[in-house]
Design an enzyme around this catalytic site. Structure first.
Site, PDB file in Angstrom:
ATOM      1  N   SER A 105       1.032  -1.072  -0.118  1.00 53.77           N
ATOM      2  CA  SER A 105      -0.103  -0.047   0.037  1.00 53.77           C
ATOM      3  C   SER A 105       0.726   1.278   0.014  1.00 53.77           C
ATOM      4  CB  SER A 105      -1.134  -0.122   1.107  1.00 53.77           C
ATOM      5  OG  SER A 105      -2.011   0.727   1.126  1.00 53.77           O
TER       6      SER A 105
ATOM      7  N   ASP B  89      -5.483  -2.941  -3.053  1.00 58.66           N
ATOM      8  CA  ASP B  89      -4.776  -2.728  -1.912  1.00 58.66           C
ATOM      9  C   ASP B  89      -3.896  -4.010  -1.372  1.00 58.66           C
ATOM     10  OD1 ASP B  89      -3.577  -1.784   0.952  1.00 58.66           O
ATOM     11  OD2 ASP B  89      -4.474   0.174   0.182  1.00 58.66           O
TER      12      ASP B  89
END
Length: 287
Positions: free
Chosen positions: A40, A165
């Site tokens: 991320s 993500d």
């Protein structure tokens, strides 16, 4: 013989600014990574340090984080975001500002193979419902995939597969560092694992606690199964800021510099103490 060092950079959105302060503390002390792994926001920060593992990268990170494009990643008006959601039915924000930041900082055609330090980037595969680690090929699509927060940014298609993500499957990817041969692991995390969890009292608390349990269980498992001889250091974030638990905290770019400064001071103090313990142990060994 030098112990291979890995920097592990976790996810956490705007709170990922703390990783710049941690990197500054490490690099100014002469601690360089032999391997970097990120997920991320940690994939973004990690890619920059893998491209330039020197103190100079702090300035590049600051330029990226304080650029107009950084403010635009989540900073569009709520009306614009709502219109986009109605049109796409999947996400509020455009990935274009983030892509522009990455292309300016890293180069449009950069590959994993072209980085001075080996980098691994964690993302979540939709079709396989599984963790995926990128470590070769084009760099920017992999980073965009790792940082595609569901609902905020669109899934990224790479070779016919869709990714979101990496924090969904592995928010602090220690396992990859160990598999890469690291014997000293510095964990750069956004502060959530430092805070104890308590039973929720409101609906918002319930959602937050459930989210934290989902994020932390993998980290706790990896810590418990850390191989003998691997030394792990969890760098301190400097603590949360007021309002970090609010629903709109992810848009608060005004907190970036404060987070960086707090994390730098806290991490520098941690490394000072680590050095002091090392000198004391060496002295005892000679006695």
């Amino acid at each position: 013989m030098r112990r291979p060092v890995s920097f592990v950079l976790g996810g956490g959105g705007i709170r990922g600014a703390v990783e710049i302060g941690m990197l500054r503390a490490l690099l100014e002390r002469g601690i360089r990574p032999d391997h970097v792994v990120g997920t991320s926001i940690g994939a973004i920060n990690g890619a920059l340090v893998a491209a330039d593992p020197t103190p100079a990268v702090v300035e590049a990170l600051m330029a990226a984080w304080t650029s107009p494009e950084a403010g635009a990643v989540y900073g569009e008006s709520l009306f614009t975001q709502f219109r986009r959601f109605l049109r796409t039915k999947t996400h509020l924000n455009s990935p274009a500002p983030l892509r522009e930041i990455l292309e300016r900082a890293l180069g449009e055609d950069t590959t994993f193979e072209g980085l001075p330090v080996p980098l691994q980037v964690v993302a979540a595969s939709i079709e396989r419902a599984a963790e995926h680690v990128f470590d070769s090929g084009p760099l920017i699509p992999a980073i965009l995939a790792s940082s595609a927060v569901p609902g905020l940014l669109p899934a990224v298609e790479i070779d016919g597969e869709h990714y979101v993500d990496g924090g969904i499957v592995n928010s602090i990817p220690i396992e990859q560092a160990v598999r890469a041969g690291a014997r000293t692991v510095f964990v750069l995390q956004v502060g959530r694992v430092e805070a104890p969890l308590t039973a929720p009292k409101t609906a918002l608390d319930t959602a937050r606690v459930a989210f934290e349990i989902a994020r932390r269980h993998r980290y706790a498992r990896d810590l418990a199964s850390l191989p003998e001889g691997v030394e792990l250091h969890l760098l301190p974030s400097g603590g949360p800021l007021d309002g970090d638990d609010s629903l709109m905290a992810y848009r608060r770019m005004t907190t970036v510099r404060r987070r960086i400064d707090q994390a730098f001071e806290a991490s520098r103090a941690y490394l000072d103490e680590l050095d002091a313990r090392g000198r004391a142990a060496a002295g005892e060994g000679r006695a």
